[in-house]
Design an enzyme around this catalytic site. Sequence first.
Site, PDB file in Angstrom:
ATOM      1  N   GLY A 226       0.805  -1.216   0.000  1.00 52.18           N
ATOM      2  CA  GLY A 226       0.000   0.000   0.000  1.00 52.18           C
ATOM      3  C   GLY A 226       0.834   1.259   0.000  1.00 52.18           C
ATOM      4  NE  ARG A 227       3.449   1.712   5.249  1.00 49.71           N
ATOM      5  CZ  ARG A 227       3.701   2.114   6.458  1.00 49.71           C
ATOM      6  NH1 ARG A 227       4.001   3.371   6.666  1.00 49.71           N
ATOM      7  NH2 ARG A 227       3.658   1.280   7.460  1.00 49.71           N
TER       8      ARG A 227
ATOM      9  CG  ASP B 212       6.239  -5.265   6.640  1.00 52.08           C
ATOM     10  OD1 ASP B 212       7.037  -4.530   6.031  1.00 52.08           O
ATOM     11  OD2 ASP B 212       5.057  -5.408   6.288  1.00 52.08           O
TER      12      ASP B 212
ATOM     13  NE  ARG C 228      10.964  -4.266   3.371  1.00 47.57           N
ATOM     14  CZ  ARG C 228       9.718  -4.170   3.824  1.00 47.57           C
ATOM     15  NH1 ARG C 228       9.485  -3.966   5.101  1.00 47.57           N
ATOM     16  NH2 ARG C 228       8.702  -4.285   3.025  1.00 47.57           N
TER      17      ARG C 228
ATOM     18  NE  ARG D 211       4.987  -8.338   1.893  1.00 45.58           N
ATOM     19  CZ  ARG D 211       5.166  -7.304   2.716  1.00 45.58           C
ATOM     20  NH1 ARG D 211       4.622  -7.331   3.900  1.00 45.58           N
ATOM     21  NH2 ARG D 211       5.859  -6.261   2.317  1.00 45.58           N
TER      22      ARG D 211
ATOM     23  CG  ASP E 180      -0.594   8.721   4.130  1.00 49.11           C
ATOM     24  OD1 ASP E 180      -0.039   7.604   4.174  1.00 49.11           O
ATOM     25  OD2 ASP E 180      -0.384   9.620   4.968  1.00 49.11           O
ATOM     26  N   GLY E 181      -0.209   6.135   1.559  1.00 50.15           N
ATOM     27  CA  GLY E 181       0.966   5.667   0.816  1.00 50.15           C
ATOM     28  C   GLY E 181       2.287   6.134   1.392  1.00 50.15           C
TER      29      GLY E 181
ATOM     30  CG  ASP F 158      -0.037  -8.771   6.475  1.00 54.89           C
ATOM     31  OD1 ASP F 158      -0.607  -9.381   7.390  1.00 54.89           O
ATOM     32  OD2 ASP F 158       0.199  -7.554   6.523  1.00 54.89           O
ATOM     33  CG  ASN F 159       3.505  -7.556   8.755  1.00 52.88           C
ATOM     34  OD1 ASN F 159       3.430  -7.075   7.629  1.00 52.88           O
ATOM     35  ND2 ASN F 159       2.911  -7.008   9.795  1.00 52.88           N
TER      36      ASN F 159
HETATM   37  P1  AMP Z   1       1.634  -2.994   8.069  1.00 56.59           P
HETATM   38  O1  AMP Z   1       0.835  -2.888   9.322  1.00 56.59           O
HETATM   39  O2  AMP Z   1       2.637  -1.894   7.889  1.00 56.59           O
HETATM   40  O3  AMP Z   1       2.237  -4.336   7.875  1.00 56.59           O
HETATM   41  O4  AMP Z   1       0.601  -2.784   6.859  1.00 56.59           O
HETATM   42  C1  AMP Z   1      -0.546  -3.538   6.643  1.00 56.59           C
HETATM   43  C2  AMP Z   1      -1.146  -3.173   5.300  1.00 56.59           C
HETATM   44  O5  AMP Z   1      -1.528  -1.805   5.278  1.00 56.59           O
HETATM   45  C3  AMP Z   1      -0.209  -3.360   4.127  1.00 56.59           C
HETATM   46  O6  AMP Z   1      -0.968  -3.732   3.021  1.00 56.59           O
HETATM   47  C4  AMP Z   1       0.373  -1.970   3.946  1.00 56.59           C
HETATM   48  O7  AMP Z   1       0.846  -1.751   2.644  1.00 56.59           O
HETATM   49  C5  AMP Z   1      -0.825  -1.103   4.259  1.00 56.59           C
HETATM   50  N1  AMP Z   1      -0.439   0.214   4.759  1.00 56.59           N
HETATM   51  C6  AMP Z   1       0.132   0.511   5.956  1.00 56.59           C
HETATM   52  N2  AMP Z   1       0.322   1.835   6.068  1.00 56.59           N
HETATM   53  C7  AMP Z   1      -0.125   2.406   4.924  1.00 56.59           C
HETATM   54  C8  AMP Z   1      -0.199   3.732   4.432  1.00 56.59           C
HETATM   55  N3  AMP Z   1       0.224   4.766   5.141  1.00 56.59           N
HETATM   56  N4  AMP Z   1      -0.722   3.914   3.201  1.00 56.59           N
HETATM   57  C9  AMP Z   1      -1.166   2.883   2.470  1.00 56.59           C
HETATM   58  N5  AMP Z   1      -1.145   1.624   2.875  1.00 56.59           N
HETATM   59  C10 AMP Z   1      -0.624   1.362   4.084  1.00 56.59           C
HETATM   60 MG    MG Z   2       3.133  -5.245   6.546  1.00 57.95          MG
END
Ligand code: AMP
Ligand code: MG
Length: 487
Positions: free
Chosen positions: A92-93, A262, A176, A183, A125-126, A252-253
């Site tokens: 997502g980002r 992650d 990274r 994953r 917000d990516g 997913d992590n």
């Molecule tokens: P995470 O908790 O960082 O492992 O993220 C879980 C999911 O949310 C993954 O698909 C990430 O890409 C997405 N994600 C986390 N933060 C953001 C962000 N700020 N903008 C877009 N997607 C996000």
């Molecule tokens: Mg993640």
Amino acid sequence: MKALDELTFDNRFARLGDAFSTHVLPEPLDEPRLVVASKAAMALLDLDPAVAETPVFAELFGGHKLWAEAEPRAMVYSGHQFGGYTPQLGDGRGLLLGEVYNEAGEHWDLHLKGAGMTPYSRMGDGRAVLRSSIREFLASEALHALGIPTSRALCVIGSSTPVWREKQERGAMVLRLAHSHIRFGHFEYFYYTKKPEQQAELAEHVLNLHYPECREQPEPYLAMFREIVERNAEMIAKWQAYGFCHGVMNTDNMSILGITFDFGPFAFLDDFDAHFICNHSDHEGRYSFSNQVPIGQWNLSALAQALTPFISVEALKEALGLYLPLYQAHYLDLMRRRLGLTTAEEDDQTLVEGLLKLMQNSGVDYTLFLRRLGDESATLAVARLRDDFVDMAGFDAWAERYKARVARDGDDTQEQRRERMHAVNPLYILRNYLAQNAITAAESGDYSEVRRLHDVLTRPFEEQAGMEQYAQRPPNWGKHLEISCSS
Ligand code: AMP
Ligand code: MG
């Protein structure tokens, strides 16, 4: 040594095509600037460390420029988050910029985290903020220095781009490195969306590129799963032995390579606390420190479910059964070494457990206790350390047992004991409050602290002159930092 424009790309994941990832260009950060770079990680790409200081470095890793051979892609995956299945996640980002080959013939994924919106951004917000980018950078390089398998971090690029979290912060990107960004959740995605051809293609890809030795086995996919189980058992044993709490062990992590992956609201234990929950949003303590062990197995079961099209349930169950005994063997081996023991005895498990219980009850600093235990002979060390325990009689009983065990272990000089123990007992770990100090300074534009802390953490076992302040228990404010997922 290479200049930045001399990297060689071979984008094998991108070639899998649009069912696996989507082409997306990075969204540049305003006024990109180098916050910190890892020379050791740069060496993995054969990069001359001097290039980190050049403007083009910040432009490349701040999303302004791209190599002609890069093919930035957002990967699709899903996963179990806090035990519940989320049908679609994905980058997502973050973007996989491409795969680089070094001179040793290793390939490294370049993944730019915080690179802007993608089709998988959902409500986000990516972006990534400076705070969380620094935390990921420091953790990756610190875990690596401790000998814990992990993704690596090349650099953090800061900016003036405003990003809203609980308050306004600044956007940043972390570059990274890993041999793969695949994953558990990649396999779950194709399994639950019922796309057997793509799932088979993914499995072939992972087998060929990352587990080629399993090809020789009668059942290559089963051999690969078994290897994944083994690597996870070893990785989590190392987390537990060094007091590392990941915080968000969603599938997913979890990396298909068995590396720590992650980084979010992670923490190293200060006081030993088996029930410690580092993620402020983890209300039920699903990912508490001691739960990491069973959750490791839970996650492997989720992966096993996704592999049922390729491997019989019987065989999967048998492979899953390897996890706990392997975990225990690795953990005990490491803890024996941390206690300075070179041989194995039946009762060592209870010797370790007894110590941890005493530490838990008295709030003893986990890292410093073990480091100091090796400073002197067993007799002198326990005499000095007993003051840290509320239950002194309990500690004395443990200490008698420990001294007797050390005596049975065999003769060596105090010099040998110290050298052996200090080589496995770090003096410096990434304590939350140390990271916080570095972040506070960086947020006001001073990057010297994050650079110094990174430098100290690259040699955690070696006492460094003038760095005593990094080897202290946290001040009171530093013990109760609340870290959440909002990064
Ligand atoms: P995470 O908790 O960082 O492992 O993220 C879980 C999911 O949310 C993954 O698909 C990430 O890409 C997405 N994600 C986390 N933060 C953001 C962000 N700020 N903008 C877009 N997607 C996000
Ligand atoms: Mg993640």
